[in-house]
Enzyme design. Structure first.
Site: not given
Ligand code: X8Z
Ligand code: ZN
Length: 603
Positions: A177, A344-345, A374-375, A378, A402, A478, A502, A511-512
Protein backbone atom coordinates in the site's frame (compact mmCIF):
# COMPACT_ATOMS: atom_id res chain seq x y z
CA UNK A 1 -14.77 17.99 -36.42
CA UNK A 2 -11.99 17.62 -38.95
CA UNK A 3 -12.89 14.96 -41.39
CA UNK A 4 -16.59 14.57 -40.93
CA UNK A 5 -18.52 16.21 -43.71
CA UNK A 6 -21.96 16.78 -42.31
CA UNK A 7 -23.65 20.00 -41.51
CA UNK A 8 -24.15 20.27 -37.75
CA UNK A 9 -27.83 19.84 -36.90
CA UNK A 10 -27.87 23.09 -34.96
CA UNK A 11 -27.19 24.89 -38.27
CA UNK A 12 -29.83 22.86 -40.14
CA UNK A 13 -32.36 23.81 -37.45
CA UNK A 14 -31.43 27.48 -37.70
CA UNK A 15 -31.81 27.43 -41.50
CA UNK A 16 -35.18 25.70 -41.16
CA UNK A 17 -36.41 28.36 -38.77
CA UNK A 18 -35.59 30.98 -41.38
CA UNK A 19 -36.95 29.18 -44.42
CA UNK A 20 -39.85 27.20 -42.98
CA UNK A 21 -38.43 23.88 -44.17
CA UNK A 22 -41.82 22.44 -45.04
CA UNK A 23 -40.60 19.76 -47.41
CA UNK A 24 -40.45 17.08 -44.69
CA UNK A 25 -39.99 14.01 -46.91
CA UNK A 26 -37.04 15.60 -48.56
CA UNK A 27 -35.64 16.76 -45.21
CA UNK A 28 -35.97 13.37 -43.59
CA UNK A 29 -34.18 11.87 -46.51
CA UNK A 30 -31.40 14.43 -46.17
CA UNK A 31 -31.13 13.87 -42.42
CA UNK A 32 -30.90 10.17 -42.96
CA UNK A 33 -28.15 10.65 -45.46
CA UNK A 34 -26.44 12.97 -43.00
CA UNK A 35 -26.70 10.55 -40.16
CA UNK A 36 -25.34 7.65 -42.18
CA UNK A 37 -22.45 9.82 -43.35
CA UNK A 38 -21.82 10.90 -39.77
CA UNK A 39 -21.85 7.33 -38.43
CA UNK A 40 -19.54 6.09 -41.13
CA UNK A 41 -16.98 8.83 -40.73
CA UNK A 42 -16.99 8.38 -36.97
CA UNK A 43 -16.49 4.63 -37.41
CA UNK A 44 -13.47 5.22 -39.61
CA UNK A 45 -11.85 7.78 -37.35
CA UNK A 46 -12.63 5.83 -34.21
CA UNK A 47 -11.04 2.67 -35.57
CA UNK A 48 -7.90 4.54 -36.58
CA UNK A 49 -7.47 6.16 -33.16
CA UNK A 50 -8.36 3.02 -31.25
CA UNK A 51 -5.69 1.03 -33.06
CA UNK A 52 -3.08 3.71 -32.34
CA UNK A 53 -4.09 3.84 -28.70
CA UNK A 54 -4.08 0.05 -28.33
CA UNK A 55 -0.59 -0.18 -29.85
CA UNK A 56 0.84 2.62 -27.71
CA UNK A 57 -0.76 1.24 -24.59
CA UNK A 58 0.35 -2.34 -25.32
CA UNK A 59 3.93 -1.21 -25.70
CA UNK A 60 3.73 0.97 -22.59
CA UNK A 61 2.29 -1.79 -20.44
CA UNK A 62 4.86 -4.30 -21.74
CA UNK A 63 7.85 -1.96 -21.42
CA UNK A 64 7.06 0.62 -18.77
CA UNK A 65 9.35 3.63 -18.87
CA UNK A 66 8.98 7.41 -19.16
CA UNK A 67 9.05 7.38 -22.96
CA UNK A 68 6.41 4.73 -23.47
CA UNK A 69 4.27 6.33 -20.77
CA UNK A 70 4.42 9.63 -22.59
CA UNK A 71 3.60 8.10 -25.99
CA UNK A 72 0.70 6.13 -24.53
CA UNK A 73 -0.62 9.30 -22.89
CA UNK A 74 -0.55 11.12 -26.22
CA UNK A 75 -2.45 8.36 -28.02
CA UNK A 76 -4.96 8.23 -25.17
CA UNK A 77 -5.43 11.99 -25.30
CA UNK A 78 -6.21 11.87 -29.03
CA UNK A 79 -8.72 9.08 -28.55
CA UNK A 80 -10.44 10.69 -25.57
CA UNK A 81 -10.67 14.05 -27.33
CA UNK A 82 -12.18 12.43 -30.41
CA UNK A 83 -14.64 10.40 -28.34
CA UNK A 84 -15.83 13.54 -26.59
CA UNK A 85 -16.30 15.28 -29.93
CA UNK A 86 -18.21 12.29 -31.30
CA UNK A 87 -20.44 12.30 -28.23
CA UNK A 88 -21.19 16.00 -28.62
CA UNK A 89 -21.94 15.63 -32.30
CA UNK A 90 -24.13 12.63 -31.59
CA UNK A 91 -26.19 14.79 -29.22
CA UNK A 92 -27.05 17.01 -32.19
CA UNK A 93 -29.31 14.22 -33.43
CA UNK A 94 -31.29 14.00 -30.18
CA UNK A 95 -34.44 15.48 -31.65
CA UNK A 96 -34.16 14.08 -35.17
CA UNK A 97 -36.07 11.02 -36.32
CA UNK A 98 -33.62 8.20 -36.92
CA UNK A 99 -34.09 4.44 -37.07
CA UNK A 100 -33.59 2.20 -34.00
CA UNK A 101 -30.17 1.06 -35.02
CA UNK A 102 -28.98 4.60 -35.61
CA UNK A 103 -30.44 5.69 -32.27
CA UNK A 104 -28.60 2.91 -30.46
CA UNK A 105 -25.35 3.89 -32.17
CA UNK A 106 -25.83 7.54 -31.22
CA UNK A 107 -26.63 6.62 -27.62
CA UNK A 108 -23.56 4.43 -27.37
CA UNK A 109 -21.45 7.27 -28.72
CA UNK A 110 -22.82 9.58 -26.04
CA UNK A 111 -22.58 7.19 -23.11
CA UNK A 112 -19.70 4.81 -23.35
CA UNK A 113 -16.72 6.97 -22.52
CA UNK A 114 -15.02 5.82 -19.35
CA UNK A 115 -12.88 8.91 -18.90
CA UNK A 116 -14.39 11.95 -20.63
CA UNK A 117 -12.15 14.98 -20.82
CA UNK A 118 -13.03 18.66 -20.94
CA UNK A 119 -12.75 20.17 -24.43
CA UNK A 120 -9.80 22.38 -23.52
CA UNK A 121 -6.76 20.55 -25.00
CA UNK A 122 -4.59 21.53 -22.02
CA UNK A 123 -7.00 19.78 -19.72
CA UNK A 124 -7.42 16.71 -21.91
CA UNK A 125 -3.65 16.41 -22.10
CA UNK A 126 -3.41 16.61 -18.33
CA UNK A 127 -6.13 14.01 -17.88
CA UNK A 128 -4.53 11.52 -20.28
CA UNK A 129 -1.13 12.05 -18.70
CA UNK A 130 -2.42 11.56 -15.14
CA UNK A 131 -4.26 8.42 -16.01
CA UNK A 132 -1.34 6.84 -17.89
CA UNK A 133 1.04 7.84 -15.12
CA UNK A 134 -1.07 6.16 -12.43
CA UNK A 135 -1.12 2.97 -14.48
CA UNK A 136 2.65 3.04 -14.74
CA UNK A 137 3.07 3.69 -11.01
CA UNK A 138 0.95 0.64 -10.34
CA UNK A 139 2.81 -1.51 -12.86
CA UNK A 140 6.20 -0.51 -11.47
CA UNK A 141 5.22 -0.84 -7.81
CA UNK A 142 7.43 -2.95 -5.55
CA UNK A 143 8.12 -3.16 -1.81
CA UNK A 144 11.49 -3.54 -0.15
CA UNK A 145 10.92 -5.62 2.96
CA UNK A 146 12.74 -5.48 6.29
CA UNK A 147 15.50 -7.77 5.02
CA UNK A 148 16.06 -5.49 2.04
CA UNK A 149 14.51 -7.84 -0.50
CA UNK A 150 12.62 -6.12 -3.31
CA UNK A 151 9.26 -7.81 -3.81
CA UNK A 152 6.99 -7.54 -6.83
CA UNK A 153 3.22 -7.66 -6.50
CA UNK A 154 3.38 -11.27 -7.71
CA UNK A 155 5.85 -12.15 -4.94
CA UNK A 156 3.64 -10.46 -2.39
CA UNK A 157 0.46 -12.10 -3.71
CA UNK A 158 2.14 -15.48 -3.16
CA UNK A 159 3.01 -14.60 0.44
CA UNK A 160 -0.53 -13.36 1.09
CA UNK A 161 -1.84 -16.67 -0.29
CA UNK A 162 0.51 -19.01 1.51
CA UNK A 163 1.84 -17.43 4.70
CA UNK A 164 -0.03 -18.03 7.95
CA UNK A 165 2.30 -15.77 9.94
CA UNK A 166 0.22 -12.87 11.25
CA UNK A 167 3.06 -10.34 11.41
CA UNK A 168 4.56 -11.25 8.07
CA UNK A 169 1.14 -10.80 6.50
CA UNK A 170 0.74 -7.36 8.12
CA UNK A 171 4.14 -6.33 6.79
CA UNK A 172 3.40 -7.37 3.21
CA UNK A 173 -0.11 -5.96 3.34
CA UNK A 174 1.03 -2.50 4.38
CA UNK A 175 4.13 -2.68 2.18
CA UNK A 176 2.15 -2.95 -1.04
CA UNK A 177 0.00 0.00 0.00
CA UNK A 178 2.98 2.32 -0.03
CA UNK A 179 2.84 2.38 -3.84
CA UNK A 180 -0.43 4.27 -3.88
CA UNK A 181 0.54 7.16 -1.59
CA UNK A 182 1.79 9.32 -4.51
CA UNK A 183 -1.36 8.57 -6.48
CA UNK A 184 -3.66 10.55 -4.24
CA UNK A 185 -3.04 14.06 -5.64
CA UNK A 186 -3.14 12.63 -9.15
CA UNK A 187 -6.40 10.84 -8.51
CA UNK A 188 -7.96 13.95 -6.98
CA UNK A 189 -7.07 15.97 -10.05
CA UNK A 190 -8.32 13.25 -12.34
CA UNK A 191 -11.71 13.18 -10.61
CA UNK A 192 -12.15 16.87 -11.11
CA UNK A 193 -11.10 16.84 -14.79
CA UNK A 194 -13.19 13.80 -15.72
CA UNK A 195 -16.18 15.23 -13.88
CA UNK A 196 -15.81 18.40 -15.92
CA UNK A 197 -15.79 16.24 -19.05
CA UNK A 198 -18.93 14.38 -17.94
CA UNK A 199 -20.65 17.67 -17.16
CA UNK A 200 -19.91 19.02 -20.62
CA UNK A 201 -21.64 15.94 -22.04
CA UNK A 202 -24.74 16.65 -19.99
CA UNK A 203 -24.19 14.35 -17.01
CA UNK A 204 -24.30 15.49 -13.42
CA UNK A 205 -20.97 13.74 -12.73
CA UNK A 206 -18.89 10.82 -13.98
CA UNK A 207 -20.66 8.31 -11.74
CA UNK A 208 -24.02 9.16 -13.30
CA UNK A 209 -22.41 8.77 -16.72
CA UNK A 210 -21.02 5.32 -15.88
CA UNK A 211 -24.38 4.21 -14.50
CA UNK A 212 -26.22 5.33 -17.62
CA UNK A 213 -24.62 2.59 -19.69
CA UNK A 214 -26.96 -0.28 -18.84
CA UNK A 215 -30.04 0.17 -21.03
CA UNK A 216 -32.00 1.58 -18.11
CA UNK A 217 -32.07 4.90 -16.22
CA UNK A 218 -28.96 5.40 -14.02
CA UNK A 219 -31.11 5.53 -10.87
CA UNK A 220 -32.73 2.21 -11.71
CA UNK A 221 -29.33 0.61 -12.23
CA UNK A 222 -28.12 1.47 -8.71
CA UNK A 223 -31.38 0.14 -7.27
CA UNK A 224 -31.02 -3.09 -9.29
CA UNK A 225 -27.55 -3.68 -7.82
CA UNK A 226 -28.75 -3.08 -4.25
CA UNK A 227 -31.64 -5.41 -4.86
CA UNK A 228 -29.41 -8.25 -6.04
CA UNK A 229 -27.02 -7.71 -3.14
CA UNK A 230 -29.81 -7.97 -0.56
CA UNK A 231 -30.70 -11.40 -1.94
CA UNK A 232 -27.14 -12.68 -1.63
CA UNK A 233 -26.28 -11.01 1.68
CA UNK A 234 -27.68 -13.77 3.97
CA UNK A 235 -25.41 -16.33 2.25
CA UNK A 236 -22.41 -13.98 2.48
CA UNK A 237 -23.11 -13.24 6.15
CA UNK A 238 -23.17 -16.93 7.00
CA UNK A 239 -19.94 -17.52 5.10
CA UNK A 240 -18.30 -14.56 6.84
CA UNK A 241 -19.38 -15.80 10.28
CA UNK A 242 -18.06 -19.31 9.63
CA UNK A 243 -14.73 -18.06 8.29
CA UNK A 244 -14.36 -15.68 11.21
CA UNK A 245 -14.70 -18.57 13.69
CA UNK A 246 -12.07 -20.57 11.84
CA UNK A 247 -9.67 -17.62 11.72
CA UNK A 248 -10.25 -17.07 15.40
CA UNK A 249 -9.28 -20.71 16.04
CA UNK A 250 -6.13 -20.21 13.98
CA UNK A 251 -4.90 -16.79 15.09
CA UNK A 252 -6.55 -16.47 18.50
CA UNK A 253 -9.47 -14.39 19.80
CA UNK A 254 -7.23 -11.40 20.50
CA UNK A 255 -6.27 -11.14 16.81
CA UNK A 256 -9.64 -12.24 15.41
CA UNK A 257 -12.43 -11.51 17.89
CA UNK A 258 -15.56 -13.32 16.76
CA UNK A 259 -17.70 -10.26 17.26
CA UNK A 260 -15.44 -8.04 15.15
CA UNK A 261 -14.55 -7.39 11.55
CA UNK A 262 -11.98 -9.58 9.79
CA UNK A 263 -8.53 -7.99 9.43
CA UNK A 264 -7.99 -7.70 5.68
CA UNK A 265 -4.62 -9.48 5.66
CA UNK A 266 -5.91 -12.83 6.89
CA UNK A 267 -8.01 -13.81 3.89
CA UNK A 268 -5.36 -15.09 1.50
CA UNK A 269 -5.59 -12.23 -0.99
CA UNK A 270 -3.95 -8.80 -1.17
CA UNK A 271 -7.35 -7.08 -1.32
CA UNK A 272 -9.37 -9.64 0.69
CA UNK A 273 -11.58 -9.86 -2.38
CA UNK A 274 -11.62 -13.63 -2.87
CA UNK A 275 -10.68 -16.06 -0.16
CA UNK A 276 -10.03 -19.38 -1.91
CA UNK A 277 -6.40 -19.38 -0.77
CA UNK A 278 -7.37 -19.95 2.86
CA UNK A 279 -9.43 -23.03 2.00
CA UNK A 280 -7.04 -25.14 4.09
CA UNK A 281 -7.97 -23.12 7.20
CA UNK A 282 -11.70 -23.52 6.77
CA UNK A 283 -12.02 -26.87 4.95
CA UNK A 284 -15.02 -28.84 6.22
CA UNK A 285 -13.95 -31.94 8.13
CA UNK A 286 -14.63 -35.23 6.29
CA UNK A 287 -15.72 -33.53 3.17
CA UNK A 288 -12.53 -32.41 1.56
CA UNK A 289 -12.43 -33.41 -2.12
CA UNK A 290 -8.89 -34.67 -1.62
CA UNK A 291 -7.03 -32.88 -4.36
CA UNK A 292 -5.37 -29.52 -4.77
CA UNK A 293 -5.52 -28.15 -8.29
CA UNK A 294 -2.20 -26.30 -8.03
CA UNK A 295 -0.43 -29.48 -6.94
CA UNK A 296 -2.12 -31.53 -9.67
CA UNK A 297 -1.16 -29.05 -12.40
CA UNK A 298 2.44 -29.16 -11.23
CA UNK A 299 2.44 -32.93 -10.91
CA UNK A 300 1.32 -33.22 -14.53
CA UNK A 301 3.93 -30.79 -15.79
CA UNK A 302 1.64 -27.94 -16.76
CA UNK A 303 3.64 -24.89 -17.77
CA UNK A 304 2.13 -21.49 -18.63
CA UNK A 305 1.53 -22.28 -22.30
CA UNK A 306 0.00 -25.65 -21.53
CA UNK A 307 -2.36 -23.97 -19.09
CA UNK A 308 -3.53 -21.55 -21.80
CA UNK A 309 -3.76 -24.34 -24.41
CA UNK A 310 -5.92 -26.36 -22.02
CA UNK A 311 -8.26 -23.41 -21.54
CA UNK A 312 -8.42 -22.88 -25.32
CA UNK A 313 -9.24 -26.57 -25.70
CA UNK A 314 -12.32 -26.10 -23.52
CA UNK A 315 -13.65 -23.45 -25.88
CA UNK A 316 -12.87 -25.49 -29.00
CA UNK A 317 -14.50 -28.56 -27.41
CA UNK A 318 -17.81 -26.70 -27.42
CA UNK A 319 -17.39 -25.57 -31.02
CA UNK A 320 -15.38 -22.32 -31.06
CA UNK A 321 -12.59 -21.99 -33.62
CA UNK A 322 -9.04 -22.19 -32.21
CA UNK A 323 -7.28 -18.92 -31.42
CA UNK A 324 -5.22 -17.44 -34.28
CA UNK A 325 -1.46 -18.04 -34.53
CA UNK A 326 -0.82 -14.38 -33.80
CA UNK A 327 -2.45 -14.86 -30.37
CA UNK A 328 0.28 -17.34 -29.48
CA UNK A 329 3.05 -15.23 -30.96
CA UNK A 330 2.08 -11.88 -29.48
CA UNK A 331 0.54 -12.60 -26.07
CA UNK A 332 2.54 -12.23 -22.85
CA UNK A 333 2.22 -15.25 -20.56
CA UNK A 334 5.17 -14.92 -18.18
CA UNK A 335 6.64 -12.06 -16.21
CA UNK A 336 9.79 -10.85 -17.97
CA UNK A 337 12.88 -10.73 -15.76
CA UNK A 338 14.42 -7.69 -17.39
CA UNK A 339 11.74 -5.00 -17.45
CA UNK A 340 8.61 -3.60 -15.78
CA UNK A 341 5.23 -4.71 -17.13
CA UNK A 342 1.67 -4.29 -15.93
CA UNK A 343 1.10 -7.83 -14.72
CA UNK A 344 -2.62 -7.54 -13.96
CA UNK A 345 -4.27 -9.98 -16.37
CA UNK A 346 -5.97 -8.42 -19.38
CA UNK A 347 -7.30 -9.35 -22.82
CA UNK A 348 -6.74 -7.09 -25.80
CA UNK A 349 -8.27 -6.66 -29.22
CA UNK A 350 -5.70 -4.63 -31.09
CA UNK A 351 -7.59 -4.04 -34.33
CA UNK A 352 -11.19 -5.11 -33.74
CA UNK A 353 -10.43 -8.09 -35.97
CA UNK A 354 -8.08 -11.04 -35.51
CA UNK A 355 -5.20 -9.48 -33.58
CA UNK A 356 -6.31 -10.56 -30.12
CA UNK A 357 -3.90 -11.14 -27.24
CA UNK A 358 -3.73 -11.63 -23.53
CA UNK A 359 -1.18 -10.18 -21.16
CA UNK A 360 -0.72 -11.98 -17.89
CA UNK A 361 2.15 -12.96 -15.59
CA UNK A 362 0.89 -16.49 -15.12
CA UNK A 363 1.70 -18.37 -11.92
CA UNK A 364 1.29 -22.11 -12.13
CA UNK A 365 -1.63 -22.25 -9.70
CA UNK A 366 -5.26 -23.34 -9.74
CA UNK A 367 -6.20 -19.70 -9.17
CA UNK A 368 -4.42 -18.57 -12.33
CA UNK A 369 -5.79 -21.54 -14.26
CA UNK A 370 -9.27 -20.08 -13.59
CA UNK A 371 -8.06 -16.57 -14.48
CA UNK A 372 -6.76 -17.84 -17.83
CA UNK A 373 -10.27 -19.09 -18.61
CA UNK A 374 -11.55 -15.67 -17.56
CA UNK A 375 -9.21 -13.94 -20.02
CA UNK A 376 -9.99 -16.32 -22.86
CA UNK A 377 -13.67 -15.59 -22.28
CA UNK A 378 -12.83 -12.00 -23.30
CA UNK A 379 -10.81 -13.21 -26.30
CA UNK A 380 -13.51 -15.51 -27.66
CA UNK A 381 -16.11 -12.76 -27.13
CA UNK A 382 -13.93 -10.28 -29.06
CA UNK A 383 -13.64 -12.74 -31.93
CA UNK A 384 -17.35 -13.56 -31.93
CA UNK A 385 -18.42 -9.92 -32.41
CA UNK A 386 -15.68 -8.84 -34.80
CA UNK A 387 -18.08 -8.64 -37.75
CA UNK A 388 -20.35 -6.17 -35.95
CA UNK A 389 -19.94 -2.45 -36.71
CA UNK A 390 -17.25 -0.95 -34.48
CA UNK A 391 -19.82 0.65 -32.13
CA UNK A 392 -21.21 -2.79 -31.32
CA UNK A 393 -17.86 -4.49 -30.87
CA UNK A 394 -18.42 -4.90 -27.19
CA UNK A 395 -20.42 -7.01 -24.80
CA UNK A 396 -24.12 -6.44 -24.29
CA UNK A 397 -23.21 -4.96 -20.91
CA UNK A 398 -19.77 -4.87 -19.32
CA UNK A 399 -20.69 -7.52 -16.75
CA UNK A 400 -21.33 -10.02 -19.51
CA UNK A 401 -17.81 -9.57 -20.88
CA UNK A 402 -16.48 -10.44 -17.43
CA UNK A 403 -18.86 -13.37 -16.99
CA UNK A 404 -18.08 -15.51 -20.05
CA UNK A 405 -14.73 -16.99 -19.10
CA UNK A 406 -15.89 -17.40 -15.51
CA UNK A 407 -18.93 -19.29 -16.79
CA UNK A 408 -16.62 -21.70 -18.58
CA UNK A 409 -14.44 -22.00 -15.46
CA UNK A 410 -17.50 -23.14 -13.47
CA UNK A 411 -17.29 -26.23 -15.67
CA UNK A 412 -13.83 -27.11 -14.30
CA UNK A 413 -15.40 -29.83 -12.17
CA UNK A 414 -13.73 -33.01 -10.89
CA UNK A 415 -15.42 -34.94 -13.72
CA UNK A 416 -13.83 -32.61 -16.27
CA UNK A 417 -10.42 -32.68 -14.56
CA UNK A 418 -10.48 -36.46 -14.66
CA UNK A 419 -11.48 -36.44 -18.31
CA UNK A 420 -8.44 -34.35 -19.24
CA UNK A 421 -6.14 -36.37 -16.99
CA UNK A 422 -5.40 -33.84 -14.23
CA UNK A 423 -6.90 -35.95 -11.42
CA UNK A 424 -7.30 -39.72 -11.15
CA UNK A 425 -10.52 -40.12 -9.17
CA UNK A 426 -13.77 -38.19 -9.02
CA UNK A 427 -14.60 -37.51 -5.35
CA UNK A 428 -18.02 -38.85 -4.40
CA UNK A 429 -20.95 -36.63 -3.43
CA UNK A 430 -20.05 -36.68 0.25
CA UNK A 431 -17.22 -34.31 -0.66
CA UNK A 432 -19.44 -31.72 -2.33
CA UNK A 433 -19.47 -29.39 0.67
CA UNK A 434 -15.70 -29.08 0.36
CA UNK A 435 -15.95 -28.24 -3.34
CA UNK A 436 -18.73 -25.76 -2.71
CA UNK A 437 -16.78 -24.17 0.13
CA UNK A 438 -13.78 -23.57 -2.13
CA UNK A 439 -16.02 -22.08 -4.79
CA UNK A 440 -17.88 -19.90 -2.26
CA UNK A 441 -14.61 -18.53 -0.89
CA UNK A 442 -13.79 -17.37 -4.40
CA UNK A 443 -17.21 -16.30 -5.66
CA UNK A 444 -19.56 -15.46 -2.79
CA UNK A 445 -16.85 -13.72 -0.78
CA UNK A 446 -16.14 -11.51 -3.80
CA UNK A 447 -19.65 -10.13 -4.20
CA UNK A 448 -19.67 -7.33 -1.59
CA UNK A 449 -16.20 -6.27 -2.73
CA UNK A 450 -17.52 -6.17 -6.30
CA UNK A 451 -20.21 -3.79 -5.14
CA UNK A 452 -18.29 -1.46 -2.84
CA UNK A 453 -15.49 -0.40 -5.17
CA UNK A 454 -17.89 1.62 -7.31
CA UNK A 455 -19.98 2.69 -4.32
CA UNK A 456 -16.80 4.43 -3.25
CA UNK A 457 -16.05 5.82 -6.70
CA UNK A 458 -19.60 7.03 -7.34
CA UNK A 459 -19.53 8.96 -4.06
CA UNK A 460 -16.10 10.34 -4.89
CA UNK A 461 -17.35 11.51 -8.31
CA UNK A 462 -20.49 13.07 -6.83
CA UNK A 463 -18.42 14.98 -4.26
CA UNK A 464 -20.09 13.19 -1.35
CA UNK A 465 -16.67 11.80 -0.41
CA UNK A 466 -14.09 14.58 -0.29
CA UNK A 467 -10.35 14.04 -0.89
CA UNK A 468 -9.57 14.38 2.82
CA UNK A 469 -11.93 11.45 3.47
CA UNK A 470 -10.95 9.21 0.55
CA UNK A 471 -9.28 6.60 2.72
CA UNK A 472 -11.65 6.69 5.67
CA UNK A 473 -14.67 6.34 3.39
CA UNK A 474 -12.99 3.39 1.65
CA UNK A 475 -12.63 1.55 4.96
CA UNK A 476 -16.13 2.52 6.07
CA UNK A 477 -17.47 0.80 2.96
CA UNK A 478 -15.19 -2.21 3.43
CA UNK A 479 -16.65 -2.59 6.89
CA UNK A 480 -20.24 -1.99 5.84
CA UNK A 481 -20.31 -4.45 2.93
CA UNK A 482 -17.58 -7.00 3.63
CA UNK A 483 -17.11 -6.82 7.37
CA UNK A 484 -13.39 -6.39 6.73
CA UNK A 485 -11.06 -3.84 8.33
CA UNK A 486 -7.49 -2.56 7.93
CA UNK A 487 -5.09 -4.55 10.14
CA UNK A 488 -3.17 -1.44 11.19
CA UNK A 489 -4.07 2.21 11.64
CA UNK A 490 -3.77 3.92 8.32
CA UNK A 491 -1.56 6.99 8.02
CA UNK A 492 -2.91 10.38 7.00
CA UNK A 493 -1.40 10.12 3.53
CA UNK A 494 -2.62 6.57 2.82
CA UNK A 495 -4.63 6.09 -0.36
CA UNK A 496 -5.56 2.41 -0.14
CA UNK A 497 -8.06 2.39 -3.02
CA UNK A 498 -5.11 3.21 -5.32
CA UNK A 499 -3.45 -0.08 -4.40
CA UNK A 500 -6.24 -1.89 -6.26
CA UNK A 501 -5.50 -2.06 -10.00
CA UNK A 502 -8.90 -0.84 -11.22
CA UNK A 503 -8.66 2.51 -9.42
CA UNK A 504 -5.48 3.78 -11.14
CA UNK A 505 -6.55 1.75 -14.20
CA UNK A 506 -9.95 3.48 -14.28
CA UNK A 507 -11.87 0.32 -14.93
CA UNK A 508 -15.45 0.49 -13.68
CA UNK A 509 -15.93 -2.31 -11.17
CA UNK A 510 -19.70 -2.96 -10.97
CA UNK A 511 -19.08 -5.19 -13.99
CA UNK A 512 -17.51 -7.82 -11.72
CA UNK A 513 -20.39 -7.67 -9.28
CA UNK A 514 -22.76 -8.28 -12.19
CA UNK A 515 -20.53 -11.01 -13.61
CA UNK A 516 -20.46 -12.94 -10.36
CA UNK A 517 -24.24 -13.22 -10.47
CA UNK A 518 -24.60 -13.61 -14.23
CA UNK A 519 -22.08 -16.44 -14.58
CA UNK A 520 -24.24 -18.70 -12.44
CA UNK A 521 -27.27 -17.90 -14.61
CA UNK A 522 -25.31 -18.64 -17.77
CA UNK A 523 -23.91 -21.83 -16.28
CA UNK A 524 -27.40 -23.00 -15.33
CA UNK A 525 -28.78 -22.21 -18.80
CA UNK A 526 -25.88 -23.89 -20.62
CA UNK A 527 -26.07 -26.98 -18.38
CA UNK A 528 -29.77 -27.29 -19.26
CA UNK A 529 -28.92 -27.09 -22.95
CA UNK A 530 -26.13 -29.64 -22.48
CA UNK A 531 -28.70 -32.01 -20.95
CA UNK A 532 -27.11 -32.07 -17.50
CA UNK A 533 -28.94 -34.27 -15.00
CA UNK A 534 -26.61 -33.86 -12.02
CA UNK A 535 -26.60 -31.14 -9.35
CA UNK A 536 -25.67 -27.85 -10.95
CA UNK A 537 -22.33 -27.62 -9.13
CA UNK A 538 -21.31 -30.98 -10.65
CA UNK A 539 -22.20 -29.96 -14.20
CA UNK A 540 -19.54 -29.41 -16.85
CA UNK A 541 -20.51 -28.33 -20.35
CA UNK A 542 -17.18 -29.65 -21.72
CA UNK A 543 -17.67 -30.95 -25.29
CA UNK A 544 -21.31 -29.85 -25.54
CA UNK A 545 -21.64 -28.39 -29.02
CA UNK A 546 -25.27 -27.48 -28.34
CA UNK A 547 -24.26 -25.33 -25.35
CA UNK A 548 -21.40 -23.79 -27.35
CA UNK A 549 -23.71 -22.85 -30.22
CA UNK A 550 -26.10 -21.04 -27.93
CA UNK A 551 -23.27 -19.26 -26.16
CA UNK A 552 -21.74 -18.16 -29.45
CA UNK A 553 -25.11 -16.88 -30.63
CA UNK A 554 -25.20 -14.47 -27.71
CA UNK A 555 -21.55 -13.46 -28.09
CA UNK A 556 -21.95 -12.70 -31.80
CA UNK A 557 -24.65 -10.12 -31.02
CA UNK A 558 -22.02 -7.96 -29.33
CA UNK A 559 -23.63 -4.75 -28.13
CA UNK A 560 -26.02 -4.54 -31.09
CA UNK A 561 -29.07 -4.86 -28.86
CA UNK A 562 -29.95 -3.99 -25.28
CA UNK A 563 -28.38 -6.50 -22.90
CA UNK A 564 -31.81 -7.79 -21.95
CA UNK A 565 -32.15 -9.21 -25.49
CA UNK A 566 -28.76 -10.90 -25.36
CA UNK A 567 -29.71 -12.32 -21.99
CA UNK A 568 -32.92 -13.68 -23.42
CA UNK A 569 -31.06 -15.57 -26.12
CA UNK A 570 -29.11 -17.52 -23.54
CA UNK A 571 -31.27 -17.65 -20.41
CA UNK A 572 -34.74 -17.20 -21.89
CA UNK A 573 -35.27 -14.23 -19.55
CA UNK A 574 -34.66 -10.50 -19.80
CA UNK A 575 -33.95 -10.12 -16.10
CA UNK A 576 -30.95 -10.76 -13.91
CA UNK A 577 -31.79 -13.45 -11.45
CA UNK A 578 -29.82 -14.19 -8.27
CA UNK A 579 -31.66 -17.48 -7.82
CA UNK A 580 -29.03 -19.29 -9.91
CA UNK A 581 -26.16 -18.47 -7.52
CA UNK A 582 -28.38 -19.12 -4.50
CA UNK A 583 -29.47 -22.52 -5.86
CA UNK A 584 -25.87 -23.43 -6.67
CA UNK A 585 -24.76 -22.80 -3.10
CA UNK A 586 -27.91 -23.99 -1.34
CA UNK A 587 -26.35 -27.19 0.08
CA UNK A 588 -23.43 -25.18 1.46
CA UNK A 589 -25.70 -22.50 2.86
CA UNK A 590 -27.75 -25.11 4.74
CA UNK A 591 -24.53 -26.60 6.07
CA UNK A 592 -23.16 -23.20 7.15
CA UNK A 593 -26.30 -22.43 9.13
CA UNK A 594 -25.82 -25.65 11.08
CA UNK A 595 -22.12 -24.93 11.71
CA UNK A 596 -22.82 -21.39 12.85
CA UNK A 597 -25.43 -22.68 15.30
CA UNK A 598 -27.52 -19.58 15.00
CA UNK A 599 -24.56 -17.25 15.47
CA UNK A 600 -25.29 -14.16 13.44
CA UNK A 601 -23.06 -11.82 11.61
CA UNK A 602 -21.47 -9.21 13.88
CA UNK A 603 -20.02 -6.53 11.70
O1 X8Z B 1 -9.53 -7.71 -13.16
C1 X8Z B 1 -10.00 -8.83 -13.27
C2 X8Z B 1 -9.59 -9.69 -14.46
C3 X8Z B 1 -9.30 -8.89 -15.66
S1 X8Z B 1 -10.70 -8.16 -16.34
C4 X8Z B 1 -8.38 -10.51 -14.11
N1 X8Z B 1 -10.80 -9.33 -12.31
C5 X8Z B 1 -11.20 -8.56 -11.14
C6 X8Z B 1 -10.03 -8.33 -10.20
O2 X8Z B 1 -8.99 -8.97 -10.37
O3 X8Z B 1 -10.16 -7.52 -9.29
C7 X8Z B 1 -11.47 -10.64 -12.33
C8 X8Z B 1 -12.18 -10.75 -11.02
C9 X8Z B 1 -12.28 -9.36 -10.47
ZN1 ZN C 1 -11.95 -9.54 -17.20
Amino acid sequence: MNNISIMPLSIITAICLMTGCNNTTNDNHKENKNIEGFIQSVAQEKRRLMILEAQASWINQNFINDDTTSLAALAKQKLIEANVRFAMDAANYDHITVNDDQRRTLNLLKQSIVLPSPLDPKKSKKLASISTKMNSIYGQGTYIDKLGTELSLGDMAKIMAESRDYDELVDIWQGWRQISVPMKPLYTQQVSLANEGALSLGYQDLGVMWRSNYDMPAQQFSAALDNQWLKIKPLYDDLNTYVKHKLSDKYGKDKMPIDGTIPAHLLGNMWAQSWGNIYDLVAPKNSDPGYNLTAQLNKHGYDEVKMVKTAENFFTSIGFDPLPDSFWQKSLFTKPADRDVVCHASAWSMDGQDDIRIKMCIEKTGEDFATIHHELGHSFYQRAYKDQPIFYQNSANDGIHEAIGDTIALSITPKYLKEIGIIDHIPDESKDIGLLMKMALDKVAFIPFGLLVDQWRWQVFSGEIKPENYNKAWWDLRKKYQGVSAPVTRGDNAFDPGAKYHIPGNTPYSRYFLAHIQQFEFHRALCDIAGNTESIHRCSIYSSKAAGRKLEQMLQMGASQPWQQAYKVLTGSEKMDASAILDYFEPLHDWLKVQNKGDVCHF
